[in-house]
Motif scaffolding. Structure first.
Motif, PDB file in Angstrom:
ATOM      1  N   HIS A  69      -1.840   3.127  -3.317  1.00  0.00           N
ATOM      2  CA  HIS A  69      -2.548   2.492  -2.035  1.00  0.00           C
ATOM      3  C   HIS A  69      -4.044   3.004  -2.276  1.00  0.00           C
ATOM      4  CE1 HIS A  69      -3.432   0.481   1.598  1.00  0.00           C
ATOM      5  NE2 HIS A  69      -4.092   1.398   2.034  1.00  0.00           N
ATOM      6  N   HIS A  73      -7.834   1.295  -2.946  1.00  0.00           N
ATOM      7  CA  HIS A  73      -9.275   1.298  -2.042  1.00  0.00           C
ATOM      8  C   HIS A  73     -10.505   1.704  -3.000  1.00  0.00           C
ATOM      9  CE1 HIS A  73      -8.270   0.393   2.033  1.00  0.00           C
ATOM     10  NE2 HIS A  73      -7.103   1.286   2.009  1.00  0.00           N
ATOM     11  N   SER A 100      -9.913   5.477   6.344  1.00  0.00           N
ATOM     12  CA  SER A 100      -8.962   4.432   6.959  1.00  0.00           C
ATOM     13  C   SER A 100      -8.268   4.502   8.236  1.00  0.00           C
ATOM     14  CB  SER A 100      -7.988   3.763   5.912  1.00  0.00           C
ATOM     15  OG  SER A 100      -7.155   4.774   5.691  1.00  0.00           O
ATOM     16  N   ASP A 310      -7.460  -3.234   4.399  1.00  0.00           N
ATOM     17  CA  ASP A 310      -6.219  -3.417   3.338  1.00  0.00           C
ATOM     18  C   ASP A 310      -6.495  -4.626   2.752  1.00  0.00           C
ATOM     19  OD1 ASP A 310      -5.529  -0.892   3.512  1.00  0.00           O
ATOM     20  OD2 ASP A 310      -3.945  -1.150   4.916  1.00  0.00           O
TER      21      ASP A 310
END
Ligand code: KG4
Ligand code: ZN
Length: 342
Positions: A69, A73, A100, A310
């Protein structure tokens, strides 16, 4: 609430994929591969995505790619820069701040012939920056998520009204603690860690010592009655004290994020700075990074605001170099809730 999150994923995954296909005017046959998030994140939610991706890959006979993940980003920046200026325009290596609701991490990112490597050079030792925005918004009765509301309210307050002491970092990791939230320093390279529990507590104390509880509760009750509150609604229910506190909090957060990131940029020999993740959508954060980066002669790149938070496009972007390198995932891979990036 992990159970609710997985259930919502289950309910939404098919309609979301269908909508994406319809909007992009493509069908399954047009795909080269199917990429999916392996971790980090909530295991239940990750498993919904992974099971769906595996079933799809099996059914339409396409290779599967597992993506971190956080790498997603970082590649959100590359995706859009490649579209704007062509593949080779970006100078590398880069320092990437991923900021985040779950992460405040600094990576030294390097591109090799057919893959990328990442070295962590800083991380939060307690709360993530987005988490601090969310908790402070909740404390002030402003709802969830807190970042976007604070972003819009901050220009209406005085950022110098309240002073917060700078974060003190206790390097627990240097004393050999391995509690999963800290990492051992990498060959004694300089580290640039963050801490946001102090400012959260300072905000709580401020609210208590200025007897703001009744006003906060009144605001919370008024705002939940409005289905989609607009800026005017927030302003109508916020006094000067609250607006000043919001502006001062945001300024303190940004000074800390920008200060440490630029210090890291100086310590490591990098050509470019990436700032990405939900908090990178923040208007004042973007402006401050741009102006302070310019003083150091450092080009700073962000994803567009929709790709800062996201999204799935960033997972496809991070999968692309792996696709070119035939780096496919076996059908039996599983979710890795606390996956690190390297
Ligand atoms: O990247 P993201 O969508 O999800 C995670 O991986 O966590 O980030 C969500 C976080 C939330 O904490 C939210 O409050 C914060 O990003 N955020 C913002 C803004 N937009 C979202 N924080 C500050 N300013 C914003 N404009
Ligand atoms: Zn994220």
């Amino acid at each position: 609430m992990p159970e609710l999150a997985s259930r919502e994923h289950l309910r939404n995954i098919v309609p979301v994929v269908r909508a994406a296909f319809a909007e992009a005017k493509v069908c399954f046959e047009d795909l080269d591969a199917i990429a999916v998030t392996e971790g980090p994140g909530l295991a239940g939610a990750l498993l919904v995505g992974i099971s769906y991706a595996k079933a799809l890959a099996f059914a339409v006979d396409k290779p599967l790619i597992a993506v971190n993940h956080l790498e997603g980003h970082i590649h959100a920046v590359l995706l859009e820069q490649a579209q704007l200026t062509g593949d080779s325009a970006l100078q590398l290596p880069a320092l990437a701040l991923v900021v985040s609701g779950g992460h405040t991490h600094l990576y030294f990112a390097k591109q090799h012939v057919d893959h990328w490597t990442y070295r962590n050079v800083g991380r939060t030792v307690d709360d993530a920056a987005g988490e601090a925005f969310d908790k402070v918004a909740k404390l002030l009765g402003l709802g969830y998520p807190g970042g976007p509301v604070i972003d819009r309210l901050a220009p209406h307050g005085d950022p110098h009204a309240v002073k917060f002491p700078p974060a003190q970092i206790k390097h627990r990791d240097r004393r050999g603690r391995t509690d999963g939230r800290t990492v051992k320093p990498d060959n004694d390279l300089p580290r640039f860690d963050f801490s946001y529990s102090g400012i959260k507590t300072a905000m709580l104390r401020y609210v208590e010592s200025h007897q703001m509880h009744a006003a906060v509760e009144a605001r919370r009750k008024a705002l939940v009655r409005i289905p989609k509150p607009k800026l005017e609604d927030y302003l109508a229910h916020s006094d000067k004290l609250t607006l000043d506190l919001v502006a001062s909090f945001q300024r303190a957060m940004i000074e800390d994020l920008v200060g440490k990131t630029l210090a890291a940029a100086e310590a490591y020999d990098i050509a470019t700075l990436f700032v990405t993740g939900g908090v990178a959508a923040n208007q004042e954060l973007r402006q401050t990074f741009e102006s302070e980066g310019a003083k150091q002669g450092l080009p700073v790149f962000f994803p567009s605001r929709p790709l800062s938070t996201d999204n799935a496009a960033m997972i496809a972007a991070a999968a692309y170099p792996k696709f070119l390198a035939n780096d496919f995932a076996p059908m039996d891979f599983s979710a890795e809730a606390s996956m690190t990036l390297r």
